[in-house]
Design a protein around this motif. Structure first.
Motif, PDB file in Angstrom:
ATOM      1  N   ALA A 132      47.542  37.168  33.290  1.00  0.00           N
ATOM      2  CA  ALA A 132      48.571  37.196  33.652  1.00  0.00           C
ATOM      3  C   ALA A 132      49.697  38.020  32.773  1.00  0.00           C
ATOM      4  O   ALA A 132      48.577  38.358  31.721  1.00  0.00           O
ATOM      5  N   ALA A 160      45.975  39.352  38.515  1.00  0.00           N
ATOM      6  CA  ALA A 160      47.064  39.540  38.090  1.00  0.00           C
ATOM      7  C   ALA A 160      47.565  40.226  38.707  1.00  0.00           C
ATOM      8  O   ALA A 160      47.208  41.739  39.471  1.00  0.00           O
ATOM      9  N   ALA A 200      47.039  36.054  44.086  1.00  0.00           N
ATOM     10  CA  ALA A 200      48.051  36.393  43.694  1.00  0.00           C
ATOM     11  C   ALA A 200      49.455  36.851  44.514  1.00  0.00           C
ATOM     12  O   ALA A 200      48.744  37.613  45.770  1.00  0.00           O
ATOM     13  N   ALA A 260      49.342  27.748  37.955  1.00  0.00           N
ATOM     14  CA  ALA A 260      50.264  28.516  38.550  1.00  0.00           C
ATOM     15  C   ALA A 260      51.704  27.511  37.972  1.00  0.00           C
ATOM     16  O   ALA A 260      51.521  26.827  38.066  1.00  0.00           O
ATOM     17  N   ASP A 312      48.396  30.208  42.816  1.00  0.00           N
ATOM     18  CA  ASP A 312      49.427  31.460  42.979  1.00  0.00           C
ATOM     19  C   ASP A 312      50.802  30.977  43.526  1.00  0.00           C
ATOM     20  O   ASP A 312      50.941  29.655  44.650  1.00  0.00           O
TER      21      ASP A 312
END
Length: 325
Positions: free
Chosen positions: A284, A237, A188, A94, A141
Motif C-alpha cells: 500500500a 497497489a 486495486a 481496504a 479494495d
C-alpha cells in the motif's frame, strides 16, 4: 562525433527517467513473530487510511492491527470465530474514503466492515458461487465512489458491490484468455476508472474498466527479461500518479510499472536484512504516494520505503544538453 552524440543522448534519456521516478529505498520497519500488540503471525494485506494510519491483517492471529505511519501501535480488534467482529483466516483489508475498514474474512466467506477503530458496522456474504456469495477470497479494495471490489481467488472472478454489500456485478472465469484468471490474488482500483488484478498462476497483471471490460495485461509471456517476470504476483497497489506496484512474492521483491505495464523499476531480494523480503504479500502507499508499505509476510514484519529523489532535477533536456557543448 556522431557516436558521442548518440551516447550523450542515451545518457540524457536515462538521467531524465531517473529524475522523474527516483528510486525506492528502505526507510524503516516494525513487527516480529508473536501474539502481542505489534507482533504478527503470517501477516497478509495492508491498507493506509486517508489520515496515514496503517491497517495490517494479522492472518494467523485472526485480527486487524493498526499503527501510525511509522509503526507505533494504535490498536487491534478480532479473534478466532464467526461472530460479528471475529475472523477466520482473514486475508485482505481496504479503507474507504469515509475511513471505514473492509476486511476479506476468507474462511468465513464474507466481507465485514468497521469504523476506523474497529467497531462493527456490517457484513455480507456466505459460502457459494452465486451472486454475493464467496468461496475462498483474498483481495479487496474500495473505489473512490465507495464501491467495493473483491478478488474471489478460488472462483476465478471479481465481484463488486455497493458500500453496504448490495451486489452490482461480476466478471471472470478460469483460463488464460483476456479477462480469465488462474487465482486472482488481489484487486486495486486506480485512477481513470481502471481496476487492476494480479493473476497469480498466470504470472501476470490484467486491467479493466470498473464494470469489467478488458483493457490490457502484462506479465511473463510479454517480458523476455527475468527482471520483468513474475513468480506468484500476489498483491497490487496504485500510486497517486498511476504507477502500479506489485509484490512479486516468490521472487522476494517488488516491481513497479506504468498503468499500461511499462517497466519502471524493482527492489528487494530474499533474506532478513533491511530491504530484503521473505514472501512479500500486501502492499500500500501513503496518501501522498511518497511512502510504500510492504508486508514481509514470512518475516512477520512490515517494511516501508521512500523515494530517493535525485539531488539535481533538470528543468529541461535542453539545459542539460548545454553542459555537453
Amino acid at each position: 562525433m556522431r557516436k558521442l552524440a548518440i551516447t550523450t543522448a542515451a545518457a540524457l534519456t536515462a538521467l531524465a527517467a531517473a529524475c522523474v521516478w527516483g528510486e525506492w529505498v528502505y526507510e524503516g520497519q516494525w513487527g516480529h513473530t508473536g501474539m502481542g500488540p505489534g507482533e504478527f503471525k503470517w501477516p497478509g494485506g495492508v491498507a493506509v487510511a486517508p489520515n496515514g494510519n496503517v491497517y495490517v491483517v494479522d492472518r494467523h492471529n485472526d485480527r486487524i492491527q493498526f499503527f501510525n505511519p511509522t509503526g507505533s501501535f494504535l490498536g487491534l480488534w478480532g479473534s478466532k470465530g464467526s461472530g460479528n467482529g471475529e475472523f477466520s483466516f482473514p486475508y485482505g483489508v481496504a479503507v474507504s474514503p469515509k475511513n471505514e475498514v473492509y476486511v476479506a474474512d476468507n474462511n468465513n466467506h464474507r466481507v465485514q466492515y468497521f469504523t476506523s477503530s474497529g467497531s462493527f458496522l456490517g457484513k455480507w456474504g456466505s459460502f457459494g458461487v452465486g451472486n454475493g456469495e464467496f468461496g475462498y477470497f483474498w483481495g479487496i479494495d474500495v473505489a473512490p465512489d465507495g464501491k467495493v471490489y473483491v478478488a474471489e481467488t478460488y472462483s476465478n472472478r471479481i465481484q463488486y458491490f455497493t458500500a453496504k454489500g448490495v451486489f452490482l456485478g461480476k466478471w471472470g472465469s478460469y483460463g488464460r484468455g483476456n479477462g480469465q484468471f488462474d487465482w486472482p490474488g488481489d484487486v486495486a482500483v486506480g485512477p481513470g476508472d481502471t481496476v487492476f488484478v494480479t493473476d497469480i498462476y498466470n504470472d501476470r497483471v490484467q486491467y479493466f474498466t470498473r464494470t469489467g471490460s478488458f483493457l490490457g495485461k502484462w506479465g511473463n509471456e510479454y517480458f523476455p527479461s527475468r527482471d520483468r517476470c513474475f513468480n506468484y504476483p500476489c498483491c497490487v497497489a496504485i500510486g497517486v500518479s498511476g504507477q502500479v506496484f506489485v509484490t512479486d512474492h516468490s521472487n522476494h521483491r517488488v516491481q513497479y510499472f506504468t498503468g499500461a505495464g511499462s517497466f519502471l523499476g524493482v527492489w528487494g531480494s530474499g533474506g532478513v536484512a533491511n530491504g530484503q523480503f521473505n514472501g512479500p504479500w500486501g502492499i500500500a502507499l501513503s496518501p501522498s504516494g511518497a511512502r510504500v508499505y510492504v508486508v514481509d509476510s514470512e518475516n512477520d514484519r512490515v517494511q516501508y520505503f521512500n523515494r530517493n529523489e535525485p539531488a539535481v532535477v533538470p528543468t529541461s533536456l535542453g539545459k542539460v544538453k548545454a553542459l555537453f557543448r
